[in-house]
Design an enzyme around this catalytic site. Structure first.
Site, PDB file in Angstrom:
ATOM      1  N   ASP A   1       0.847  -1.193   0.000  1.00  0.00           N
ATOM      2  CA  ASP A   1       0.000   0.000   0.000  1.00  0.00           C
ATOM      3  C   ASP A   1       0.877   1.235   0.000  1.00  0.00           C
ATOM      4  O   ASP A   1       1.769   1.363   0.843  1.00  0.00           O
ATOM      5  CB  ASP A   1      -0.923   0.003   1.215  1.00  0.00           C
ATOM      6  CG  ASP A   1      -1.947   1.103   1.092  1.00  0.00           C
ATOM      7  OD1 ASP A   1      -1.884   2.068   1.862  1.00  0.00           O
ATOM      8  OD2 ASP A   1      -2.799   1.045   0.181  1.00  0.00           O
TER       9      ASP A   1
ATOM     10  N   GLY B   1     -34.309  18.687  34.456  1.00  0.00           N
ATOM     11  CA  GLY B   1     -34.803  17.568  35.253  1.00  0.00           C
ATOM     12  C   GLY B   1     -33.776  16.453  35.316  1.00  0.00           C
ATOM     13  O   GLY B   1     -32.750  16.510  34.634  1.00  0.00           O
ATOM     14  N   ASP B   2     -34.072  15.478  36.172  1.00  0.00           N
ATOM     15  CA  ASP B   2     -33.195  14.315  36.339  1.00  0.00           C
ATOM     16  C   ASP B   2     -33.879  13.131  35.659  1.00  0.00           C
ATOM     17  O   ASP B   2     -35.002  12.779  36.039  1.00  0.00           O
ATOM     18  CB  ASP B   2     -33.021  14.066  37.844  1.00  0.00           C
ATOM     19  CG  ASP B   2     -32.143  12.861  38.128  1.00  0.00           C
ATOM     20  OD1 ASP B   2     -32.147  11.928  37.303  1.00  0.00           O
ATOM     21  OD2 ASP B   2     -31.478  12.858  39.175  1.00  0.00           O
ATOM     22  N   PHE B   3     -33.241  12.542  34.662  1.00  0.00           N
ATOM     23  CA  PHE B   3     -33.970  11.518  33.895  1.00  0.00           C
ATOM     24  C   PHE B   3     -34.246  10.238  34.669  1.00  0.00           C
ATOM     25  O   PHE B   3     -35.007   9.394  34.214  1.00  0.00           O
ATOM     26  CB  PHE B   3     -33.363  11.265  32.508  1.00  0.00           C
ATOM     27  CG  PHE B   3     -31.896  10.903  32.440  1.00  0.00           C
ATOM     28  CD1 PHE B   3     -31.398   9.771  33.062  1.00  0.00           C
ATOM     29  CD2 PHE B   3     -31.021  11.693  31.679  1.00  0.00           C
ATOM     30  CE1 PHE B   3     -30.063   9.436  32.955  1.00  0.00           C
ATOM     31  CE2 PHE B   3     -29.674  11.365  31.565  1.00  0.00           C
ATOM     32  CZ  PHE B   3     -29.192  10.229  32.219  1.00  0.00           C
TER      33      PHE B   3
ATOM     34  N   ASP C   1     -31.980  17.860  30.501  1.00  0.00           N
ATOM     35  CA  ASP C   1     -30.761  17.577  31.277  1.00  0.00           C
ATOM     36  C   ASP C   1     -30.882  18.217  32.658  1.00  0.00           C
ATOM     37  O   ASP C   1     -31.851  18.951  32.931  1.00  0.00           O
ATOM     38  CB  ASP C   1     -29.510  18.074  30.523  1.00  0.00           C
ATOM     39  CG  ASP C   1     -28.322  17.131  30.755  1.00  0.00           C
ATOM     40  OD1 ASP C   1     -28.087  16.751  31.916  1.00  0.00           O
ATOM     41  OD2 ASP C   1     -27.647  16.774  29.777  1.00  0.00           O
TER      42      ASP C   1
ATOM     43  N   ARG D   1     -25.062   8.223  23.731  1.00  0.00           N
ATOM     44  CA  ARG D   1     -23.961   7.952  24.673  1.00  0.00           C
ATOM     45  C   ARG D   1     -24.405   8.165  26.115  1.00  0.00           C
ATOM     46  O   ARG D   1     -23.689   8.771  26.913  1.00  0.00           O
ATOM     47  CB  ARG D   1     -22.759   8.837  24.334  1.00  0.00           C
ATOM     48  CG  ARG D   1     -22.166   8.507  22.969  1.00  0.00           C
ATOM     49  CD  ARG D   1     -21.398   9.674  22.410  1.00  0.00           C
ATOM     50  NE  ARG D   1     -20.494  10.187  23.383  1.00  0.00           N
ATOM     51  CZ  ARG D   1     -19.165  10.083  23.331  1.00  0.00           C
ATOM     52  NH1 ARG D   1     -18.614   9.470  22.339  1.00  0.00           N
ATOM     53  NH2 ARG D   1     -18.409  10.603  24.267  1.00  0.00           N
TER      54      ARG D   1
HETATM   55  C1  LIG Z   1       3.151   8.204  -5.733  1.00  0.00           C
HETATM   56  C2  LIG Z   1       2.870   7.254  -6.883  1.00  0.00           C
HETATM   57  C3  LIG Z   1       1.923   6.258  -6.759  1.00  0.00           C
HETATM   58  N1  LIG Z   1       1.645   5.406  -7.829  1.00  0.00           N
HETATM   59  C4  LIG Z   1       0.601   4.364  -7.713  1.00  0.00           C
HETATM   60  O1  LIG Z   1      -0.368   4.707  -6.747  1.00  0.00           O
HETATM   61  C5  LIG Z   1      -1.063   3.527  -6.331  1.00  0.00           C
HETATM   62  C6  LIG Z   1      -1.220   3.574  -4.823  1.00  0.00           C
HETATM   63  O2  LIG Z   1      -2.407   3.012  -4.460  1.00  0.00           O
HETATM   64  P1  LIG Z   1      -2.504   1.644  -3.645  1.00  0.00           P
HETATM   65  O3  LIG Z   1      -3.818   1.644  -2.948  1.00  0.00           O
HETATM   66  O4  LIG Z   1      -1.287   1.416  -2.842  1.00  0.00           O
HETATM   67  O5  LIG Z   1      -2.499   0.521  -4.829  1.00  0.00           O
HETATM   68  P2  LIG Z   1      -3.613   0.208  -5.925  1.00  0.00           P
HETATM   69  O6  LIG Z   1      -3.217   0.850  -7.202  1.00  0.00           O
HETATM   70  O7  LIG Z   1      -4.959   0.571  -5.510  1.00  0.00           O
HETATM   71  O8  LIG Z   1      -3.557  -1.358  -6.075  1.00  0.00           O
HETATM   72  P3  LIG Z   1      -3.849  -2.465  -4.920  1.00  0.00           P
HETATM   73  O9  LIG Z   1      -2.514  -2.930  -4.449  1.00  0.00           O
HETATM   74  O10 LIG Z   1      -4.618  -3.522  -5.557  1.00  0.00           O
HETATM   75  O11 LIG Z   1      -4.666  -1.862  -3.853  1.00  0.00           O
HETATM   76  C7  LIG Z   1      -0.212   2.350  -6.761  1.00  0.00           C
HETATM   77  O12 LIG Z   1      -0.845   1.696  -7.847  1.00  0.00           O
HETATM   78  C8  LIG Z   1       1.088   2.995  -7.222  1.00  0.00           C
HETATM   79  O13 LIG Z   1       1.687   2.236  -8.227  1.00  0.00           O
HETATM   80  C9  LIG Z   1       2.328   5.539  -9.018  1.00  0.00           C
HETATM   81  O14 LIG Z   1       2.058   4.808  -9.972  1.00  0.00           O
HETATM   82  N2  LIG Z   1       3.304   6.497  -9.125  1.00  0.00           N
HETATM   83  C10 LIG Z   1       3.608   7.380  -8.110  1.00  0.00           C
HETATM   84  O15 LIG Z   1       4.497   8.240  -8.273  1.00  0.00           O
END
Ligand SMILES: Cc1cn([C@@H]2O[C@H](COP(=O)(O)OP(=O)(O)OP(=O)(O)O)[C@@H](O)[C@H]2O)c(=O)[nH]c1=O
Length: 621
Positions: free
Chosen positions: A88, A508-510, A482, A525
């Site tokens: 990610d 009032g006090d509930f 309240d 809450r």
């Molecule tokens: C900064 C930058 C990012 N990316 C792309 O950004 C997505 C990030 O999103 P992610 O959620 O990490 O990935 P995804 O594309 O949704 O794919 P998945 O892993 O299936 O979630 C990826 O694609 C990366 O390459 C580039 O291609 N070039 C850049 O310079």
């Protein structure tokens, strides 16, 4: 670390890339890896605020993506992969996490935020090792992250829009692709370029080396070098020691294993040593240490709020630590350390010119901002912190700890503890007001309440929710019910506006006084403060006040039925133990309570953050 050939180690394994990103596929296949692509269906919606660091969020998202694919593949065809790789990529600037833009305007907001500035790109990677025993999936996860800093030039509006209209930003974190047109925007890069593109190949290979070439005992006797690569889990089945095939040849390569020279006998000894090493080298407890530091981070945030650091920095040019220190009567050296921690937590921005607030700080931590949580922070600093120092007693005794903090008996939770002086009452009300404002809109819009013409917000405090209800339903009259002392102060929290005529306060006090009549009762809450006995008492009063068809809107934090998953709700329940007479409950528990008191057709909506809203209808007795 010496890099050894590791990609070949995976040639005979079933490797899956849990990613739809074409960039990740390209980087890994260019490196010679053979893999299948199974994009993850994991929804990237983890609560960012619950992570101490942005890379913690990226690593967890990467892990969840990979685990989702591992379990789906295991369930679907029972052909469990050997390894699933998830990743990610996020961009962080001024304490904000930027993911993929949702539309062109969003891309514009992201790119203008990056214009002329340096930002960080983090990619979290999770390597999930899978095995199957008795048809059960077993997984072990190694995870890591890589950070690269990227500096953008100042971008003109024209260039920004031209780039956005090219369509390139839309599927990329931060709204740009450094490998293509977006490369034009970049002035400098510090760190791994491929990490920005979406996959930190070099760190990935190092991670595999750690897994496939565990250190030998003599290496361990060397002083330990701590670099940015955390130690990882090691696995009995990873090093192919029994696999023959390419293993000895692999070990002979480079400087990885001089022992190969000692022949087969030497190799057997080396393998035995490897096993011993693996047994004595547990994974580095990164998460545990982060948890341990959690209270220090909280206290740093609360102290900065108490000292009004974010007020001094709001709408001002960057200031030096010594300037802030002199304004709040603090030491320059202490203030500098506090501000540095705040910057590391993403609350401040630190540049050559000094410190300035991030958007988060301006929005939520300055005491005069519209959605200020400053009062809530002070309540945590001055009251809840002290209660939590007695957590051990709370666990032993099974009750709240006000008596220990105050040094006297507390019979009435609100009158004796929270409202014991005008000052504590005001602080409590400010805290509740901040939290209520933050969630009021979501609560008011969770269900269609347009069929009701009157509502009573029982324990509605400053009327923050009443105001949102009135705004959403112009035909609704709302009574906030309240305690008299609360009603007296509540007027100070009510801004003038068209909704004022729809909102009334009743004192009032509930537990003791009759409730004002209404078609819809709201308990937001409230129930979590009270024991089961008192909850029954209050619900039966509400039920008695209702005609058939009347509604009850209940807002609480729901525990999952097995009390295993919802960490935010579980910590809230512990919080309730330390502070109140109540606890959090599960959906099933609330449903039973509601039905027992004649409320049926229970609908539940999960709101952003930890709250859940439930709407039930009173049926004829
Ligand atoms: C900064 C930058 C990012 N990316 C792309 O950004 C997505 C990030 O999103 P992610 O959620 O990490 O990935 P995804 O594309 O949704 O794919 P998945 O892993 O299936 O979630 C990826 O694609 C990366 O390459 C580039 O291609 N070039 C850049 O310079």
């Amino acid at each position: 670390m010496v890099l050894c050939p590791v990609i070949g180690k995976l040639l005979h394994k079933r490797v899956v890339l849990a990613s739809a990103s074409p960039r990740r596929q390209e980087i890994l296949s260019n490196a010679g890896l053979r893999f299948e692509v199974v994009p993850s269906k994991f929804k990237e919606k983890l609560d960012k605020a619950s992570f101490a660091t942005p890379y913690g969020y990226a690593m967890e998202t990467a892990k969840q993506k990979a685990l989702e694919v591992a379990s789906r593949m295991h369930q679907k065809d029972l052909r469990t992969p050997d390894m699933v790789i998830g990743a990610d990529t996020i961009v962080t600037v001024g304490g904000l996490i930027l993911e993929k833009p949702v539309d062109k305007q969003d891309a514009y907001r992201m790119l203008s935020r990056l214009s002329g500035k340096e930002h960080s790109v983090f990619t979290g990677v999770a390597i999930v090792h899978c095995s199957s025993k008795d048809r059960q999936l077993h997984t072990r996860v190694s995870e890591f992250y890589e950070e690269t800093t990227v500096k953008f030039s100042e971008l003109s509006e024209e260039l920004l829009w031209e780039y956005i209209h090219s369509g390139e930003p839309m599927d990329k974190a931060g709204g740009y692709g450094i490998q293509a047109l977006g490369g034009m925007l970049v002035e400098s890069v510090h760190g791994d370029f491929l990490n920005v593109v979406g996959f930190p190949l070099n760190h990935f290979c190092k991670q595999l080396v750690e897994l496939y070439y565990p250190p030998r005992p003599e290496d361990l006797r060397q002083p330990v070098q701590h670099d940015s690569i955390p130690a990882v889990d090691t696995f009995e089945d990873l090093s192919d020691v029994d696999g023959g095939g390419s293993e000895p040849a692999q070990r002979e390569t480079g400087s990885c294993d001089e022992k190969a020279e000692a022949g087969v006998a030497g190799q057997a000894t080396a393998e035995a040593e490897c096993h011993r090493t693996r047994a004595t080298l547990p994974p580095f407890p990164t998460r545990l240490l982060e948890l341990l530091d959690g209270f220090k981070l909280s206290k740093a945030l609360l102290t900065a709020c108490k000292l009004k650091v974010f007020d001094w920095l709001k709408d001002e040019a960057p200031q030096k630590a010594a300037d802030i220190a002199s304004k709040v009567d603090a030491s320059a050296c202490g203030m500098e350390r506090l501000l540095d921690v705040c910057a590391a937590m993403g609350l401040l921005e630190k540049t050559e010119q000094g410190y300035s607030n991030t958007e988060t700080a301006n929005l939520y931590l300055a005491s005069d901002s519209e959605y200020s949580l400053h009062g809530f922070m002070l309540q945590n600093n001055d009251i809840i912190w002290n209660l939590f120092t007695h957590l051990e007693f709370a666990i032993r005794e099974g009750r709240n700890q006000h008596h220990r903090v105050l040094g006297k008996k507390v019979d009435d939770l609100f009158q004796d503890a929270y409202y014991r002086s005008p000052e504590t009452q005001l602080r409590f009300m400010q805290a509740m007001h901040g939290v209520a404002k933050l969630t009021a809109r979501q609560v008011a819009t969770a269900f269609d309440l347009s069929r009701f013409s009157s509502a009573c917000d029982v324990g509605g405090c400053t009327g923050a929710l009443a105001r949102e209800l009135a705004r959403e339903y112009p035909g609704l009259q709302v009574t906030v019910f309240d305690l008299p002392d609360v009603v007296e102060l509540a007027v100070h929290f009510q801004p003038a506006g068209p909704q004022a005529a729809q909102i009334h306060f009743a004192a009032g006090d509930f537990f003791r006084d009759p409730l004002p009549s209404a078609e819809l009762y709201v308990l937001c809450r409230i129930l979590h403060d009270w024991s089961d006995d008192k909850v029954h008492k209050l619900l039966s009063k509400v039920a008695e006040s209702c005609k058939p068809g009347a509604g009850l809107l209940l807002v609480e934090t729901l525990l999952d039925e097995k009390k295993r998953e919802a960490q935010g709700s579980l910590i809230q329940s512990l919080n309730m133990l330390v502070q109140t007479e109540g606890r959090e409950r599960s959906r099933g528990e609330y449903q039973c309570l509601l039905e027992l008191h004649g409320f049926h057709q229970v609908q539940v909506v999960h709101l952003e953050g930890v709250l859940d809203a439930m709407l039930a209808t009173r049926v004829a007795p």
